[in-house]
Scaffold this motif. Sequence first.
Motif, PDB file in Angstrom:
ATOM      1  N   ASN A 189       0.833  -1.199   0.000  1.00 10.37           N
ATOM      2  CA  ASN A 189       0.000   0.000   0.000  1.00 10.37           C
ATOM      3  C   ASN A 189       0.870   1.253   0.000  1.00 10.37           C
ATOM      4  N   ASP A 194       3.443   6.768   1.766  1.00  8.89           N
ATOM      5  CA  ASP A 194       3.478   8.187   1.421  1.00  8.89           C
ATOM      6  C   ASP A 194       2.963   9.047   2.579  1.00  8.89           C
ATOM      7  N   LYS A 319      -1.131   9.692  -6.247  1.00  6.81           N
ATOM      8  CA  LYS A 319      -1.671  10.208  -4.996  1.00  6.81           C
ATOM      9  C   LYS A 319      -3.185  10.298  -5.054  1.00  6.81           C
ATOM     10  N   ARG A 321      -6.786  10.752  -2.218  1.00  4.03           N
ATOM     11  CA  ARG A 321      -7.170  10.885  -0.829  1.00  4.03           C
ATOM     12  C   ARG A 321      -7.958   9.672  -0.366  1.00  4.03           C
TER      13      ARG A 321
ATOM     14  N   SER B  60     -11.706  18.430   1.642  1.00  3.11           N
ATOM     15  CA  SER B  60     -10.605  17.470   1.674  1.00  3.11           C
ATOM     16  C   SER B  60      -9.361  18.042   1.016  1.00  3.11           C
ATOM     17  N   THR B  61      -9.549  18.824  -0.037  1.00  2.61           N
ATOM     18  CA  THR B  61      -8.403  19.434  -0.704  1.00  2.61           C
ATOM     19  C   THR B  61      -7.653  20.338   0.272  1.00  2.61           C
ATOM     20  N   TYR B  67      -1.763  18.823   5.053  1.00  2.00           N
ATOM     21  CA  TYR B  67      -0.983  17.633   5.360  1.00  2.00           C
ATOM     22  C   TYR B  67       0.158  17.413   4.365  1.00  2.00           C
ATOM     23  N   GLY B  68       0.368  18.360   3.470  1.00  4.13           N
ATOM     24  CA  GLY B  68       1.487  18.252   2.549  1.00  4.13           C
ATOM     25  C   GLY B  68       1.255  17.279   1.417  1.00  4.13           C
ATOM     26  N   PHE B  69       0.001  16.895   1.219  1.00  2.00           N
ATOM     27  CA  PHE B  69      -0.298  15.933   0.173  1.00  2.00           C
ATOM     28  C   PHE B  69      -0.399  16.641  -1.175  1.00  2.00           C
ATOM     29  N   TYR B  70      -0.963  17.831  -1.140  1.00  3.20           N
ATOM     30  CA  TYR B  70      -0.979  18.684  -2.324  1.00  3.20           C
ATOM     31  C   TYR B  70      -0.241  19.967  -1.991  1.00  3.20           C
ATOM     32  N   PHE B 101      -7.230   9.658   7.110  1.00  2.00           N
ATOM     33  CA  PHE B 101      -7.886   9.804   5.813  1.00  2.00           C
ATOM     34  C   PHE B 101      -9.201   9.035   5.796  1.00  2.00           C
ATOM     35  N   PHE B 104      -8.545   4.531   4.742  1.00  2.00           N
ATOM     36  CA  PHE B 104      -7.403   4.337   5.629  1.00  2.00           C
ATOM     37  C   PHE B 104      -6.143   4.012   4.848  1.00  2.00           C
TER      38      PHE B 104
END
Lengths: 321, 524, 365
Positions: A189, A194, A319, A321, B60-61, B67-70, B101, B104
């Motif tokens: 996963n 990440d 990536k 969510r 969520s964005t 969270y440093g994801f985008y 998230f 999960f």
Amino acid sequence: MDYQVILQILDSTLRLATPLLLACLAGLFSERAGIFDIGLEGKMLIAAFFSAAIAATTGSVWIGLFAGISASVALAMLHGLASITFRGDQLISGVAINFLAAGLTVLISEDWFQQGGRTPQLAGAARFNPIDLPFADTFSVVPILGPIYKEVISGHTILVYAALLAVPLTWYVLFRTRFGLRLRAVGENPGAVDTAGISVTRLRYTAVVICGILCGLAGAYLATGFAAGFVKEMSAGRGFIALAALIFAKWRPWQALGATLLFGLLDALGTRYQNIEVIGFNVPVQFMQALPYILTVVILAGFVGKAIPPRAGGAPYVKER
Amino acid sequence: MATQKTEGRPHTAALSAEPAIELVGISKAFGPVQANKDISIRVMPGTIHGIIGENGAGKSTLMSILYGFYKADAGEVFIRGQKTEIPDSQAAIAAGIGMVFQHFKLVENFSVLENVVLGAESGARLMPSLSKARKLLIELAREYELNVDPDALIEDIGVGMQQRVEILKALYRQADILILDEPTGVLTPAEADHLFRILEGLKAQGKTIILITHKLREIMEVTDTVSVMRRGEMTATVKTAETSPEQLAELMVGRKVLLRVDKKPAQPAATVLDVQNLSVTDEDGVQRLKDISLNVRAGEILGIAGVAGNGQSELLNVLGGIMPGTGRVELNGESIDLTGKFSDGQSRRERGIAHVPEDRQRLGLIMDFAAWENTIFGYHHDPAYQRSSLFMNNDAIRAETALKMQRFDVRPPDPQLKAKSFSGGNQQKIVLAREIERNPDLLLVGQPTRGVDIGAIEFIHQQIVALRDQGKAILLVSVELDEIMSLSDRIAVMFDGHIMGERLPSETDEKELGMMMAGMGEGA
Amino acid sequence: MDTLPRWADVILIPVINLVLALLVSGLVVLYIGENPIEAIKILLNGAIGSTRGWGYTLYFATNFIFTGLAVSIAFHARLFNIGGEGQAAIGGLGVALVSLSINWPHWAVALPFAIIGGAVFGAAWAAIPAYLQARRGSHIVITTIMFNFIASALLVYLLVNVMKVPGSMAPETAAFPKGTNLPNAYQVLGWFGIPFNKFAPLNIAFLLALVCCVGVWALIWRTRLGYQLRAYGHSESAAVYAGISPFRITMIAMLISGGLAGLMGINAVMGEAERLVIDSVQGAGFVGIAVALMGRSHPLGVFLAAVLFGILTQGGIELEFEIPAVSREMILVIQALVILFTGALENMVRAPVERLFQRRKKRSS
């Protein structure tokens, strides 16, 4: 069969299993990290060529080995570029790499040596030579075990021992180190890896490079240890047998040793006997050659236990969510 | 703006008036879609801060940026008063932010302990890391009442437990700001209540919690402050105690919400669908439907209420021919094959059952097919679409599609456009057009307005009611209680694969239904 | 959202990929110390500079059309059939068995039976991996690779032990009866008074390949089966919702795929060798992968890509003859690069092109 013959068969089993084992462990690292690799064959082939070619020109097998590993790693990086950076199809990339190696090795060897896709015969320091383990002769008088030690275990090139050593090493790295935990996680996963703040890209590239190094060892062994020089198409499907062994072993190191020894034994028997009689039936040599593939299909069919590949295998990481 | 560095982490809210998190002018676009527009928000330490908004509002964005994801296109992030760059998740973790998230991020065949340790190992060797973590994990579990078995494999434990592992992961990394994205979507009401108790406990310990949800009830129940998002913008931030669900709803959708659909009383006729003792066991051997009995008559809408994951999807799937089941199901008095040769979507359609699936992107549409190819999907065997026994009549299909798109107000009305090029609402209209225009005896509808914009919702509701008024039977599944209340003529509540009971909308309220959805009530 | 205009998607990108592949190959030639321009001239002249060249080029192209279509149709159902090599080999066995079964009076009588023989044998060889994929979830890429090796071992066994002419050393069958020999291009064009090279292996199997192109096109885009096949290829879950059986589609797609690969035997075994030899496929099964990728799994694209690879193959042989330093393995390299650029590194080319078009769109609006 007398005892001496059995020993000889076991001895060649070990020699034939070595390239399979190295390539199998190579695939294990890559696939455990989620990068499918059907390009083991190509990487082995290119390493075989470059190790032999450079060993022939420099006279040093060690420089040859380094060249072989470098070539294999270069192709591994190409696979990484396609499947990690550009999120391409890993299977297609592997197919391409196999053809690339098949073509390049012959093209370049023709250019360098003009010997119909061969390298010059290697001898002396340009080859890996057998090593006699200590006390091989002394122990040989011990009944049963002595000859096994002398004939089967002793007298191989250093790469054979390296391959055997790679098994516990792989196990340790995979199951007893932080790197191994992350490697296994990224194959199952990548999202978990990440979000835990670890770079998926770097982990996967590392795995792919390790795969390249091990394939390099496998190819170098073929051309400079097992044989004395490179011949066109000399990997002869071993990369695919290694892949088969990997599935057979269910992506585990010790089982990989078992699977490659089994396939090595089949190969050894097939090479020694053109026909084998099994309870009255004459088993043709072609059947022995095809047996690893048939066994793999049987395993894949799930009739003998289920082989479950790493869950994120084959899919580029995007990536979400 | 206070820029002074805060020494240590604040453990009680009272000590610091400085916001735990402050976002200033955050903007983010995905191609032409502006997901976040100039968003500013302050979250005070030691509080539970809710962020509410419709699907696609950009909640969520925003949190993924935090969270440093985008990476945000513009804007600044201040954490405990300090301007902080968050280029990746590692930086977020280092800044004390933990995120749970919606889906999960756990390795299924790893143990709880291994999942917690992953990425936060104490050294290159694994065993010392694990034994160290085990001690800490047990302490954390005791401190926050998050009981888990460190050695259990993730794939063997339930979703509620998995969520606790996610929270433990964050706590193990010493997060003092915890973001939860739609945490109750997969939970039973009991599990959700347990989660809220955990969150209260964390708050009491001085942690800051951001709760993202689209459910008003949760906001009212647990948050101290609430921010409302609409179409990528932050429309308001208010104290929860000083607002009402009605006001929040209005802020969410930008106008007064029509809570009831305009419809005449139902005139139910003969029974169309009769389900007796239906049970379903999924591929993993889990029993999802337990001896269900219900019926739907012509000219009525039976609404199935329940928290997601209590068997509603399986009910739709088995009736739609996607899954096998056991029991007895009759349509217009004739039984339906639940396991054999005729238990597929094709056979169901031939019997007059149309199905608007819960997940239109995964089931209802081929996203890479053009609209015209999608409007016959499932009905591609219909002789009307064939030119000969071998070839399809693509021209006729395209022409028919253009008409359907007009009637259902699909925008843009271009049959050649791929399904993925339409907005969620227009995609749903394509599915509805296909299923409703077949004039079925029974329509199965799952989550008809999920991810659909407000304008389209009303249109879709009208179409469903219109079909009912034509004398068709409709089985509606929705996790949105409002939708169930406003559309249904009868309501059945599902919990844990059982039907908890049936109610008439006029004789019940959200409170009673909520109790039944939580497994409390008369029982099956 | 469609970011690229259709022409860019179907023409521009494949052309860029091809140019990239040829550029890299040119570098390899340069490295060997030869002039790449000169090499291309020799290559093209050898491949299409004479009727003899065309005769070989289109003969190879015929093989590649069969194997390319085979890979394509499986691709449409999102199945990666790497087993074309084995299926074509076993298909060749089927063709040989039919051809040797009786003393055929005329090729026109023998051909339909040989077609059935080749297709059925090829399909049968694809059937087991297909069944294992559909029923047991065994990864079809791995099983088809394994079946290539098993096919090769089986054919060696049969040719060495069973089908060999008694007393002969060569592991091959007897020559097929005269009544199975297909007319070649020289004969067929001769009927119309068009002169052609007498010895080039191009034969009427080429026409069969063209028929297959049209047939596959109609199947995929004009029939219900094709519709279901594509739907399944795009989304298995949606296919199940619509009542399309994954088992049925997987089996049918692979059977057609294997059958098409098997038909290659009509060209290579019946049309050219006129007996079954060891390794009658000669890598054409693998070339089919490159052809399908390059042709975007569209029969027209497959046809063009197959002709291209025919040119490369035939030109490569001539090239090796003229410049021995550039061996025919050059074609393997080009093939690898085409697969790499069109298949695996697609995003490397596509992303910049998409950005370019987006920028232009923005500027114009």
